[in-house]
Design an enzyme around this catalytic site. Sequence first.
Site: not given
Ligand code: NAD
Length: 476
Positions: A249, A283
Amino acid sequence: MDYPTLELFIAGEWRREERDTLPVVNPATLDVVGKLPVATATDLDDAAEAAASSFQTWRSTSAFERYQVLRRAAELLRERAREIGIATTIEQGKPASEAIAEVGAAADTFDWFAEEGRRAYGRVVPARRPGVRNLVLSQPVGPVAAFTPWNFPITIPARKLAAALAAGCTVVFKPAEETPATGLALARALADAGLPAGILNVVMGDPAAISTQLIRDPRIRKVSFTGSTVVGRQIAHLAADGIKRVTLELGGHAPVLVFDDADVEKAATLAAGSKFRNAGQICIAPTRFLVQENVYERFIDAFSARIRTLEVGNGLDDGTSMGPLAHNRRPAAISALVDDARERGARTVIGGEPIDRPGYFWQPTLLADVDANARIMQEEPFGPVAVAVPFTDVDDGIERANALPYGLASYLFTGSAATAAEVSDRIEAGMLAVNHLMLTSPETPFGGVKESGYGSEGGSEGIEDYLVTKLVSETW
Ligand code: NAD
């Protein structure tokens, strides 16, 4: 306010001593509220082993007994909704009323999947030869690794955990490092509801190290991730090496098509209410407002009038309708997108700046006349920023809506059933709401197309991702 002690939960035991820690920060005050224990490689190995060794027990536990545990967990979540919701607000920032309501939604999700587990039927397929029976069995896929983000720290885990556990899978769950207390509260409710040791394990620390180790672990058979498309792609690559099933997702950049035959003021008011929930960090947040040109200015006026009614503040304070951004990466990311749009000629209708106070606060913002090449038209702002652009006719509107590689949520406001039918047919999205904005419920599938991911969470589809199909063709 009390913030719980943070621990790992592995094989039924709570662990925290003698590990590195990371600070958990309240985004409304910048106070450090907790210390998150960083899981070691041994912790992760133990968690995978616990999930693998308890799988045979849980898969052979009757669907009815699994249902009873999940229903009890739902009741405990309801009883603890206030306490859990306050912890969510402290670590994530959203208004406490939203956080408490989210716990109720997670409980509803457990109720739904508890029932769905009892309905995970197979089939009997007529055979070509007499005396042969073809049975199609649905069986749990195996131990699952579930990775969830910070924006809905209990409903997103609930969709994964409830479906997996109802199907008979065991789980290693990594909540977001920003919102560990909420994830642990979910695990506590399940343990207190009688979930046997090892079936659910909670780890946290370095996200990339954890996901890499767990996805490469041969004991893990299924991966479910919610988060950004960038990370989702890495996870899909890792899972491909082990030919593991994946549910993703990922990001969205939801278009909202507003036609001139819609109730324009109502559409603007509803959409602005929805856009700034959770400070826009959703999202499926309505974000790209594509408005038919002859009602464009009317829409902008009504939308900005609704923005003026928002109270930005600490989510623990009464009357707050929008809290801070959840962590320190978001303000800079949003500022960069807004600055780029303005340099390319976008009009700031309202907002447009960070708020000068402690905490990660950003003004609710509407940018109009945004250039199609501005970064914010391609990249999801994931914050309290809406963009508005005019369109001419149905073809132009749909073309703009479908222009991005994302395809998660979409929204349409129109008074015409014919327009609704045409847009429903042609929009490239996993979900479309017509004349309203509510797309999430336990009973309905939730998921995207294109680079927004694959698989469904919620609905009767939601359990399928945790089941594999086995044909037994027999004659006696
Ligand atoms: P990010 O990609 O750094 O982190 C998003 C989430 O993914 C965090 O909870 C983090 O712990 C987890 N994560 C990061 N790297 C990971 C890895 N290698 N393996 C497993 N989990 C990992 O992003 P952010 O700065 O927290 O948020 C920015 C972007 O993330 C947003 O612009 C959005 O696109 C996306 N996001 C989407 C949702 C959603 O509901 N689809 C939720 C949160 C963030």
